[in-house]
Design an enzyme around this catalytic site. Structure first.
Site, PDB file in Angstrom:
ATOM      1  N   CYS A 130       0.814  -1.231   0.000  1.00  0.00           N
ATOM      2  CA  CYS A 130       0.000   0.000   0.000  1.00  0.00           C
ATOM      3  C   CYS A 130       0.842   1.274   0.000  1.00  0.00           C
ATOM      4  O   CYS A 130       0.565   2.221  -0.748  1.00  0.00           O
ATOM      5  CB  CYS A 130      -0.936  -0.017   1.207  1.00  0.00           C
ATOM      6  N   HIS A 256      -3.067   6.208   4.526  1.00  0.00           N
ATOM      7  CA  HIS A 256      -1.669   6.452   4.884  1.00  0.00           C
ATOM      8  C   HIS A 256      -1.233   7.849   4.429  1.00  0.00           C
ATOM      9  O   HIS A 256      -1.608   8.297   3.347  1.00  0.00           O
ATOM     10  CB  HIS A 256      -0.730   5.473   4.157  1.00  0.00           C
TER      11      HIS A 256
END
Ligand code: A2P
Length: 352
Positions: A130, A256
């Site tokens: 990710c 994130h």
């Protein structure tokens, strides 16, 4: 006649798997049937694909009989066990785990960045980590126009990167902290489930994602280094771009953040040039208006497919060097959406 696909989702009841079901429903892939697979723990669970109610089944090798496309996110060991079985039965698999990412004959693909690598597949396509996906989305337009020399990244990674159990743990710890209770007992998953010690994430920061190696770096940090090189340059050990990373878990449930310092070959480039290049790239949204306090934030990025970039500014002490801030939903562009998007490209490119 349009070809239609029998699709299996492995790990369908997880944080990523549930989003894969939703992203598949919203995709352009012509779906004939969907099979939802997990372990015996959640077999029997009813989940919806569009308006169909589907029962989750326990995974066996025979689950993949008649399947054309597998989307998987059930952990590396599960992928290693079942994906070769699926390939043997004729399926093409897009795998969101790290199980096959560094295999030389497995393409590692972010569709906007290196779609042609899909043509080299032998039944398995790996979805990158990710934190790597959102970083290459923001840096690829810069590499293409101005050449990239070095990347120094620090991540601010959400709890959901460690699965649904980590989100639940963060919520429980937060509640206990606010009620004045001890949080230590709640910590069973983070920083990484298989390690000896566990620490609370609520009201805390953990500079460990995945296991720490003797090199001094964590697995996650090495993933960012090697995967970035494989995606951008086709070689996990390429020396043309230097990459180093520090990965930190933060008490945010979803999306994130990354602070990236990078240097470019063309030293005449301005911050405006960088902003223009980033804004033109598909799947990237420039949110950079400091006069109006506009910059990417996890709470705004959660639930979106795009990668958001802002705070682009020059290093006034070094020519051709810049800082930027990148945010994306780690469960969507960082996982479920990038997986389904890879499958959309496979269909469009007639590679299934
Ligand atoms: P289950 O809960 O039935 O074990 P997350 O990343 O959110 O933790 O989710 C992991 C997903 O992978 C879940 O759907 C989980 O299902 C599935 N999974 C875990 N172990 C296995 C296994 N051995 N076989 C198939 N699916 C598995």
């Amino acid at each position: 006649m349009t070809k239609e696909y029998n699709v299996a989702i492995l790990g369908a009841t997880g944080a990523v798997g549930r989003r894969m079901i939703d992203q598949l429903a919203k995709s352009t892939i012509p779906v004939k049937s969907v099979k939802l697979l997990a372990s015996s723990r959640t077999a029997g669970t009813i989940l919806k694909f569009k308006d169909q109610e589907l029962t989750v089944e326990e995974t066996t090798p025979e689950s993949f009989d008649g399947i054309d496309l597998v989307l998987s996110s059930a952990g590396g060991s599960v992928s290693k066990k079942f994906l070769p079985e699926a390939v043997k039965r004729g399926a093409v698999c897009v795998d969101n785990t790290s199980a096959f990412r560094m295999e030389p004959d497995v393409p590692l693909v972010v569709p906007e960045v290196n779609p042609d690598a899909l043509k080299e597949h032998n039944g398995i396509i790996a979805n990158p980590n990710c934190s790597t996906i959102q970083m290459v989305m923001a840096l690829e337009p810069i590499r293409r126009k101005f050449g990239l020399k070095q990347i120094i990244v620090s991540t601010y990674q959400a709890a959901s990167g460690a699965g649904q159990a980590a989100i639940d743990e963060l919520k429980k710890e937060s509640q206990d902290y606010l009620e004045g209770k001890d949080m230590q007992e709640d910590a069973k998953i983070l920083p990484t489930k298989g390690d000896k010690k566990h620490y609370p994430l609520a009201f805390n920061l953990l500079p460990q994602i995945d296991v720490l190696e003797d090199s001094g770096y964590s697995h996650e940090e090495w993933k960012m280094i090697h995967e970035t090189k494989k995606i951008m340059l086709g070689d996990m050990n390429a020396k043309d771009i230097k990459v180093t990373a520090t990965c930190v878990r933060v008490p945010v449930p979803i999306a994130h953040g990354e602070s990236v310092y990078f240097t470019v070959e063309d030293e005449s480039v301005t911050a405006q040039d960088i902003m223009d290049a980033v804004a033109d790239f598909p799947g990237v949204v420039l949110e950079d208006d400091i006069k109006n306090q506009i910059y990417p934030q996890p709470i705004n990025a959660a639930g979106k497919r795009e990668t958001f970039v802002g705070r682009i500014r020059p290093d006034y002490e070094n020519k051709g060097a810049f800082n930027m801030w990148i945010v994306a939903d780690n469960l969507l562009k960082g996982a479920a959406w990038n997986t389904v998007e890879n499958a959309e490209y496979l269909v469009k490119m007639n590679l299934i």
